[in-house]
Design a protein around this motif. Structure first.
Motif, short mmCIF file in Angstrom:
data_model
loop_
_atom_site.label_atom_id
_atom_site.label_comp_id
_atom_site.label_asym_id
_atom_site.label_seq_id
_atom_site.Cartn_x
_atom_site.Cartn_y
_atom_site.Cartn_z
N GLY A 262 0.82 -1.20 0.00
CA GLY A 262 0.00 0.00 0.00
C GLY A 262 0.86 1.26 0.00
O GLY A 262 0.64 2.17 -0.79
N ILE A 263 1.87 1.27 0.88
CA ILE A 263 2.74 2.44 1.00
C ILE A 263 3.48 2.70 -0.31
O ILE A 263 3.53 3.82 -0.82
N VAL A 264 4.04 1.62 -0.88
CA VAL A 264 4.78 1.76 -2.14
C VAL A 264 3.87 2.31 -3.22
O VAL A 264 4.23 3.19 -4.00
N ARG A 265 2.65 1.82 -3.23
CA ARG A 265 1.68 2.22 -4.24
C ARG A 265 1.39 3.73 -4.14
O ARG A 265 1.39 4.45 -5.13
N VAL A 266 1.18 4.20 -2.91
CA VAL A 266 0.90 5.62 -2.70
C VAL A 266 2.11 6.45 -3.15
O VAL A 266 1.97 7.44 -3.87
N TYR A 267 3.30 6.02 -2.75
CA TYR A 267 4.53 6.73 -3.13
C TYR A 267 4.63 6.84 -4.64
O TYR A 267 4.85 7.93 -5.19
N VAL A 268 4.44 5.71 -5.32
CA VAL A 268 4.57 5.71 -6.78
C VAL A 268 3.54 6.65 -7.39
O VAL A 268 3.88 7.49 -8.23
N GLU A 269 2.30 6.54 -6.97
CA GLU A 269 1.24 7.33 -7.59
C GLU A 269 1.46 8.83 -7.35
O GLU A 269 1.27 9.64 -8.26
N VAL A 270 1.87 9.22 -6.15
CA VAL A 270 2.04 10.63 -5.83
C VAL A 270 3.20 11.23 -6.62
O VAL A 270 3.07 12.27 -7.25
N PHE A 271 4.35 10.55 -6.61
CA PHE A 271 5.52 11.16 -7.24
C PHE A 271 5.53 11.01 -8.75
O PHE A 271 6.21 11.74 -9.45
N ARG A 272 4.78 10.02 -9.25
CA ARG A 272 4.71 9.87 -10.69
C ARG A 272 3.64 10.82 -11.23
O ARG A 272 3.67 11.22 -12.38
N GLY A 273 2.71 11.17 -10.36
CA GLY A 273 1.54 11.92 -10.81
C GLY A 273 1.62 13.43 -10.62
O GLY A 273 0.66 14.13 -10.91
N THR A 274 2.75 13.94 -10.09
CA THR A 274 2.86 15.39 -9.93
C THR A 274 4.14 15.87 -10.59
O THR A 274 5.11 15.12 -10.69
N PRO A 275 4.17 17.13 -11.05
CA PRO A 275 5.37 17.63 -11.75
C PRO A 275 6.54 17.76 -10.79
O PRO A 275 6.36 18.11 -9.62
N MET A 276 7.73 17.50 -11.31
CA MET A 276 8.93 17.54 -10.47
C MET A 276 9.19 18.96 -9.97
O MET A 276 9.69 19.15 -8.86
N VAL A 277 8.83 19.97 -10.79
CA VAL A 277 9.02 21.36 -10.37
C VAL A 277 8.29 21.60 -9.04
O VAL A 277 8.85 22.17 -8.10
N LEU A 278 7.04 21.15 -8.99
CA LEU A 278 6.24 21.37 -7.79
C LEU A 278 6.78 20.56 -6.61
O LEU A 278 6.78 21.03 -5.48
N GLN A 279 7.23 19.32 -6.90
CA GLN A 279 7.82 18.52 -5.82
C GLN A 279 9.02 19.24 -5.22
O GLN A 279 9.21 19.27 -4.00
N ALA A 280 9.81 19.85 -6.11
CA ALA A 280 10.99 20.58 -5.64
C ALA A 280 10.58 21.72 -4.71
O ALA A 280 11.13 21.89 -3.62
N VAL A 281 9.55 22.46 -5.14
CA VAL A 281 9.07 23.57 -4.32
C VAL A 281 8.56 23.06 -2.97
O VAL A 281 8.92 23.57 -1.92
N PHE A 282 7.75 22.02 -3.05
CA PHE A 282 7.17 21.47 -1.82
C PHE A 282 8.23 21.01 -0.85
O PHE A 282 8.14 21.28 0.34
N ILE A 283 9.22 20.31 -1.37
CA ILE A 283 10.21 19.74 -0.46
C ILE A 283 11.20 20.82 0.02
O ILE A 283 11.47 20.95 1.21
N PHE A 284 11.69 21.62 -0.92
CA PHE A 284 12.74 22.58 -0.55
C PHE A 284 12.19 23.70 0.32
O PHE A 284 12.80 24.07 1.33
N TYR A 285 11.02 24.24 -0.06
CA TYR A 285 10.48 25.34 0.74
C TYR A 285 9.51 24.83 1.80
O TYR A 285 9.22 25.53 2.77
N GLY A 286 9.01 23.61 1.60
CA GLY A 286 8.05 23.05 2.54
C GLY A 286 8.69 22.69 3.86
O GLY A 286 8.07 22.84 4.92
N LEU A 287 9.93 22.22 3.81
CA LEU A 287 10.59 21.77 5.04
C LEU A 287 10.73 22.91 6.05
O LEU A 287 10.28 22.78 7.19
N PRO A 288 11.30 24.06 5.64
CA PRO A 288 11.36 25.17 6.62
C PRO A 288 9.96 25.68 7.01
O PRO A 288 9.73 26.05 8.16
N TYR A 289 9.04 25.64 6.07
CA TYR A 289 7.68 26.14 6.32
C TYR A 289 7.01 25.33 7.41
O TYR A 289 6.43 25.87 8.35
N PHE A 290 7.11 24.00 7.32
CA PHE A 290 6.40 23.14 8.29
C PHE A 290 7.14 23.02 9.62
O PHE A 290 6.56 22.65 10.61
N THR A 291 8.45 23.32 9.60
CA THR A 291 9.20 23.19 10.85
C THR A 291 9.52 24.57 11.44
O THR A 291 10.38 24.69 12.30
#
Lengths: 246, 291
Positions: free
Chosen positions: B72-101
């Motif tokens: 189940g976990i692998v499936r969710v991981y695959v679907e989320v990261f395959r299904g969204t643009p890498m540009v947005l993933q970069a934004v989410f991860i790079f700016y999201g980390l300081p934002y959430f912490t």
């Protein structure tokens, strides 16, 4: 008759609603060469695959030296390393050479050192006449040669019993002989063998015991002389008559 | 024609002024693509293996629940990261980390962030490729391995994965080439790869088109070399098409000849090999069972 190695009690196997094996009772003793004959779909191969735990029996037990192998938590890999199997479709590892095929199990499963495993593999490869081909990949050799390598691979594990699942059925007629010759020499050397086969000559002349299966049950069993010379059951007689005609 | 000559002249001018920058960009792009593809493949391999662990109704409830959960976990991981643009993933991860912490955690280097993002993205694609590669291998191979007593892990490591990896080499190549090009979106987190330098250089002068031409040539060169290397690797993995017969005895054994260990020939008897074989034969039990 020697010591009992395998004992099958009330074994049944269903695929969905289709009952392939029904209440099979059957034993294998040391030194036995048992041929299992019968029409296609009679459950011969399934019986063999159940014995090697490639299929899970629906009910019943299989005792290996008195220990039930069909139970939760049983160490199936260790058991399988003691019970060798030769397949109809050879199932050699395509990514390895002939020699590597015969070494890998010894090194990984039996934890032998490579040099010892190599010598052991060479002994059996020579025995089946495949020593010159040790550097070949499976895709580069013929069916009969593949099957002889598969036999060497199984032998290299020093199994107590060898199961043969229609070892010559996928071969051209001219290659059947070379595989049967190897099997015959094994039988004469006292290897315990359980052979599912359509080669009636092998069953009659080489094996010490013949089991005739029909529609998921053991219809008749006995020495080759009994089963081939004087079959008790009508089904056996019909089956053998069909083969004699062919 | 004049236009082409002009373009050529501009490109030469750009190159002589900024070749260091362009080459730096090429270097960064290649390192990022290579490292991320390798890590992505490892992620994909792990996911693919986890996804194909077999379980039967005979296994314990615990094992079955854990395996289902993992799938189940692998499936969710695959679907989320395959299904969204890498540009947005970069934004989410790079700016999201300081934002959430609340700024207590942030990426110390843009390299780490870029490698992480491209890796998990590649991993999502590779997970499916690996799964496909594993199920494409003939089940007979698994049965053959099981029949000589190999465990699931041994079967995977020695028999299935080497073949599956060979089969998915074109996919790995695909992913590498896609990564060479798609890492260009990492400018969003100010990672300075090849394309980022183009943006910088055209920002300080107005030779937009000549610089783009240099970029085109640069990317094409990288991907062509990658294709070539990958083809070579595939060939190397396939091994030689021919094999040499090994002469074991002085007498040639041909197909179908059965060698009798205890009969031998006069030549054999004098040979060390024959004695060795006899010794082995005694040790490993010819006449086993002795009916």
């Amino acid at each position: 008759m020697g010591e009992m190695i395998l004992q099958v009690n009330h074994l049944s196997k269903s695929f969905g609603t289709h009952e392939v094996l029904r209440d099979i009772d059957f034993t294998v003793s040391k030194g036995d060469v048992t041929s299992i004959i019968g029409a296609s779909g009679s459950g011969k191969s399934t019986l063999l695959r159940c014995i090697n735990l490639l299929e899970n029996p629906t009910s019943g037990e299989i005792l290996y030296h008195g220990e039930n192998v069909v139970r939760r938590g049983f160490n199936a890999p260790a058991y399988r390393s003691r019970v060798g199997m030769v397949f109809q479709s050879f199932n050699l590892f395509s990514n390895m050479t002939v020699l590597e095929n015969c070494i890998v199990g010894q090194v990984k499963v039996l934890k032998r050192n490579r040099e010892e495993a190599r010598r052991h593999a060479m002994f059996y490869l020579e025995k089946v006449g495949m020593a010159p081909y040790i550097n070949a990949k499976p895709r580069q050799i013929s069916g009969g040669q593949k099957q002889r390598v598969a036999i060497a691979r199984a032998l290299a594990m020093d199994p107590e019993v060898l199961l043969f699942d229609e070892p010559t059925s996928a071969l051209d007629p001219e290659m059947v002989g070379e595989v049967l010759a190897v099997m015959q020499s094994l039988a004469q050397e006292g290897m315990t063998m359980l052979v599912v086969t359509h080669e009636m000559a092998f069953a009659r002349d080489i094996s010490t015991r013949v089991v005739y299966m029909n529609e998921g049950i053991i219809c008749e069993e006995g020495t080759p002389a009994e089963v081939f010379g004087d079959p008790k059951k009508q089904e056996t007689r019909d089956f053998l008559a069909r083969f004699r005609k062919a | 024609m004049d236009k082409l000559i002009e373009l050529g002249q501009d490109m030469v001018k750009l190159w002589s002024n900024y070749s260091g920058m362009y080459l730096d960009g090429v270097k960064n792009t290649l390192i990022l693509a290579l490292v991320a593809t390798v890590i992505g493949c490892i992620i994909g391999l792990v996911c693919g293996i986890l996804n194909t662990i077999p379980y039967s109704p005979n296994d314990s409830l615990f094992k079955r629940v854990v395996l289902k959960l993992i799938r189940g976990i692998v499936r969710v991981y695959v679907e989320v990261f395959r299904g969204t643009p890498m540009v947005l993933q970069a934004v989410f991860i790079f700016y999201g980390l300081p934002y959430f912490t609340d700024n207590t955690m942030r990426f110390s280097s843009v390299w780490a962030a870029a490698i992480l993002i491209v890796s998990i993205n590649t991993g999502a694609y590779m997970a499916e490729s690996v799964r496909g590669g594993i199920i494409s291998i003939d089940p007979g191979q698994t049965e053959g391995a099981k029949a000589i007593g190999m465990t699931h892990v041994q079967t995977m490591m020695n028999v299935i994965l080497p073949q599956a990896l060979r089969n998915i080499m074109p996919q790995i190549g695909n992913n590498f080439i896609i990564n060479v090009k798609d890492t260009s979106v990492m400018f969003i987190i100010s990672f300075t790869e090849f394309f980022a330098f183009h943006r910088y250089i055209t920002g300080v002068n107005n030779m937009y088109f000549p610089s783009a031409a240099i970029e085109m040539i640069g990317y094409l060169t990288m991907t062509l070399i990658a294709s070539f290397v990958l083809r070579w690797v595939e060939k190397w993995m396939d091994g030689s098409d021919s094999y040499e017969l090994v002469q074991v005895d002085q007498l040639t054994m041909t197909a179908g000849t059965y060698s009798h260990p205890d009969r031998g020939t006069p030549f054999d008897e004098r040979s060390k090999e024959y004695r060795e074989r006899t010794r082995q034969g005694l040790k490993h039990g010819r006449n086993r069972g002795g009916r």
